[in-house]
Design a protein around this motif. Structure first.
Motif, PDB file in Angstrom:
ATOM      1  N   MET A 118      24.705  -5.849 -12.254  1.00  0.00           N
ATOM      2  CA  MET A 118      26.038  -5.528 -11.749  1.00  0.00           C
ATOM      3  C   MET A 118      26.088  -5.413 -10.224  1.00  0.00           C
ATOM      4  O   MET A 118      27.076  -4.929  -9.663  1.00  0.00           O
ATOM      5  N   GLY A 119      25.020  -5.866  -9.563  1.00  0.00           N
ATOM      6  CA  GLY A 119      25.030  -5.909  -8.102  1.00  0.00           C
ATOM      7  C   GLY A 119      24.965  -4.559  -7.427  1.00  0.00           C
ATOM      8  O   GLY A 119      25.524  -4.372  -6.345  1.00  0.00           O
ATOM      9  N   LEU A 120      24.247  -3.608  -8.038  1.00  0.00           N
ATOM     10  CA  LEU A 120      24.210  -2.240  -7.514  1.00  0.00           C
ATOM     11  C   LEU A 120      22.796  -1.785  -7.139  1.00  0.00           C
ATOM     12  O   LEU A 120      22.561  -0.592  -6.982  1.00  0.00           O
ATOM     13  N   GLU A 121      21.874  -2.716  -7.012  1.00  0.00           N
ATOM     14  CA  GLU A 121      20.506  -2.332  -6.644  1.00  0.00           C
ATOM     15  C   GLU A 121      20.495  -1.614  -5.297  1.00  0.00           C
ATOM     16  O   GLU A 121      21.180  -2.026  -4.351  1.00  0.00           O
ATOM     17  N   GLY A 122      19.714  -0.548  -5.231  1.00  0.00           N
ATOM     18  CA  GLY A 122      19.613   0.209  -3.989  1.00  0.00           C
ATOM     19  C   GLY A 122      20.627   1.320  -3.850  1.00  0.00           C
ATOM     20  O   GLY A 122      20.537   2.138  -2.926  1.00  0.00           O
ATOM     21  N   GLU A 123      21.598   1.374  -4.763  1.00  0.00           N
ATOM     22  CA  GLU A 123      22.609   2.437  -4.712  1.00  0.00           C
ATOM     23  C   GLU A 123      22.009   3.754  -5.217  1.00  0.00           C
ATOM     24  O   GLU A 123      21.047   3.761  -5.988  1.00  0.00           O
ATOM     25  N   GLN A 124      22.595   4.847  -4.801  1.00  0.00           N
ATOM     26  CA  GLN A 124      22.142   6.163  -5.233  1.00  0.00           C
ATOM     27  C   GLN A 124      23.325   6.967  -5.757  1.00  0.00           C
ATOM     28  O   GLN A 124      24.467   6.726  -5.356  1.00  0.00           O
ATOM     29  N   VAL A 137      31.454  -0.293  -9.128  1.00  0.00           N
ATOM     30  CA  VAL A 137      31.465  -1.734  -8.835  1.00  0.00           C
ATOM     31  C   VAL A 137      32.830  -2.107  -8.274  1.00  0.00           C
ATOM     32  O   VAL A 137      32.948  -2.822  -7.286  1.00  0.00           O
ATOM     33  N   GLU A 138      33.850  -1.635  -8.939  1.00  0.00           N
ATOM     34  CA  GLU A 138      35.240  -1.786  -8.520  1.00  0.00           C
ATOM     35  C   GLU A 138      35.898  -0.409  -8.652  1.00  0.00           C
ATOM     36  O   GLU A 138      35.297   0.526  -9.176  1.00  0.00           O
ATOM     37  N   ASP A 139      37.139  -0.316  -8.208  1.00  0.00           N
ATOM     38  CA  ASP A 139      37.839   0.969  -8.305  1.00  0.00           C
ATOM     39  C   ASP A 139      37.960   1.456  -9.738  1.00  0.00           C
ATOM     40  O   ASP A 139      38.057   2.664  -9.980  1.00  0.00           O
ATOM     41  N   ARG A 287      24.193 -20.765 -15.564  1.00  0.00           N
ATOM     42  CA  ARG A 287      24.943 -20.067 -14.516  1.00  0.00           C
ATOM     43  C   ARG A 287      25.124 -18.589 -14.852  1.00  0.00           C
ATOM     44  O   ARG A 287      25.340 -17.775 -13.948  1.00  0.00           O
ATOM     45  N   ILE A 288      25.013 -18.236 -16.136  1.00  0.00           N
ATOM     46  CA  ILE A 288      25.069 -16.815 -16.510  1.00  0.00           C
ATOM     47  C   ILE A 288      23.872 -16.084 -15.912  1.00  0.00           C
ATOM     48  O   ILE A 288      24.007 -15.030 -15.294  1.00  0.00           O
ATOM     49  N   GLY A 289      22.674 -16.658 -16.105  1.00  0.00           N
ATOM     50  CA  GLY A 289      21.474 -16.056 -15.539  1.00  0.00           C
ATOM     51  C   GLY A 289      21.526 -15.975 -14.030  1.00  0.00           C
ATOM     52  O   GLY A 289      21.107 -14.976 -13.430  1.00  0.00           O
ATOM     53  N   LYS A 290      22.057 -17.011 -13.402  1.00  0.00           N
ATOM     54  CA  LYS A 290      22.166 -17.029 -11.938  1.00  0.00           C
ATOM     55  C   LYS A 290      23.105 -15.926 -11.455  1.00  0.00           C
ATOM     56  O   LYS A 290      22.802 -15.206 -10.483  1.00  0.00           O
ATOM     57  N   LYS A 296      26.700 -10.796  -9.888  1.00  0.00           N
ATOM     58  CA  LYS A 296      28.095 -11.239  -9.914  1.00  0.00           C
ATOM     59  C   LYS A 296      28.586 -11.362 -11.351  1.00  0.00           C
ATOM     60  O   LYS A 296      27.794 -11.485 -12.285  1.00  0.00           O
ATOM     61  N   SER A 297      29.890 -11.363 -11.500  1.00  0.00           N
ATOM     62  CA  SER A 297      30.485 -11.545 -12.820  1.00  0.00           C
ATOM     63  C   SER A 297      30.648 -13.039 -13.111  1.00  0.00           C
ATOM     64  O   SER A 297      31.356 -13.755 -12.397  1.00  0.00           O
TER      65      SER A 297
END
Length: 326
Positions: A118-124, A137-139, A287-290, A296-297
């Protein structure tokens, strides 16, 4: 009735761990109730204490989850069938309607992949007066994962059952989700500690049911049958089965090839044999794996692909089932 009397019982009961003199000193303790002194086996006392603690936790979680309308578990007896990928894209699909509030809880303690997908690596995560704050990820799309607690994505989580159980309880009890329409729970493969814990702790909160993910080949289906059996034993409704990686669709010519041949009829036949709903098939698309590797969604990046259309149909069926379960 018992969960309602537990807080009062815990407040009134005083346990004195004074060992009784003699040869059996480590097997019994004195338990002092108002107006009574009882000699109790330490094993019985441990069981009673754990039971009271569990009921108290279930009640606390029920209150926290009262703001969550629908709760869906994503399960599979087999690893590597795409549970996290499906959970992430199901969340993106639900959240495509901006009027819906969606949350993802990742309880794959030893292999949390939701932050990456979900593109959140490194978040705390951060703590406030109302509890732990999820990462957004979104509002309208929030996420909580043990991956946010690790100093590095390469760190191994080497925990036994009780510690996993404790973290799952903390996630359910202490995360401040706010008002949520859908909570999706991503689980590890199997029918072990994490699955027992999540079902037990949500037992008083009203779970809509489970979506079971599989791939077409028999080596996956044989473990997924065990997962469905688990759901029946713990009285968890099965919302439906999804067959993932169901054929490969060429991005250029759109021709479909069976990479994992359904030698025993695939997920659809298994669902029919086990009398559970079949939600649909999701084709393989590189493209799903990519998109997962890039956080990304896929549904937003390639909305006109056959796989994206298959996702949309499954999401629509799940929305209908959740409406029916109200």
């Amino acid at each position: 009735m018992l969960p309602n009397i537990v807080p009062g019982l815990k407040a009134r009961m005083r346990v004195k761990l004074r060992h009784v003199r003699g040869a059996q000193t480590r097997q019994f303790v004195k338990v002092v109730f108002p107006g009574a002194l009882i000699l109790v086996s330490t094993k019985i006392l441990e069981f009673v204490t754990l039971t009271i603690s569990s009921f108290a936790a279930i009640e606390e979680i029920r209150k926290r989850m009262s703001s969550v309308k629908h709760k869906i578990l994503v399960l599979s007896g087999k690893g590597g069938v795409g549970k996290s990928t499906f959970t992430a894209h199901l969340a993106h699909g639900f959240a495509s309607d901006e009027t819906r509030q969606v949350a993802v809880l990742d309880i794959d303690i030893c292999g949390p992949s939701i932050p990456k997908v979900m593109g959140l690596e490194g978040e705390q995560i951060h703590q406030s007066g109302s509890g732990w704050s999820p990462v957004y990820v979104e509002d309208n799309l929030a996420v909580m994962s043990v991956g946010f607690l690790l100093s590095s994505p390469e760190d191994a989580v080497i925990w036994r059952g009780p510690k996993k159980n404790g973290l799952i309880k903390q996630f359910l009890r202490d995360v401040d989700w706010g008002e949520v329409d859908f909570l999706l729970v991503d689980t590890p493969p199997g029918t072990s500690d994490e699955h027992i814990s999540i079902v037990q702790y949500l037992s008083g909160s009203g779970v809509d049911g489970a979506v079971v993910i599989t791939t077409p080949q028999e080596v996956a289906l044989m473990d997924v049958r065990k997962e469905i059996s688990f759901c029946r034993k713990v009285n968890l409704p099965v919302l439906g089965v999804v067959e993932n990686m169901s054929g490969f669709v060429c991005p250029k010519c759109k021709t479909e090839s069976l990479i994992f041949p359904p030698t025993t009829g695939g997920a659809e036949k298994m669902a029919q044999d086990m009398a559970v709903p079949f939600l649909g098939k999701l084709p393989l698309d590189p493209r799903i794996g990519k998109c997962c590797d890039e956080g990304k969604s896929f549904l937003s990046e390639v909305p006109d692909s056959p796989a994206a259309k298959a996702y949309s149909e499954i999401i629509h069926r799940l929305l209908q089932k959740c409406e029916e379960s109200k």
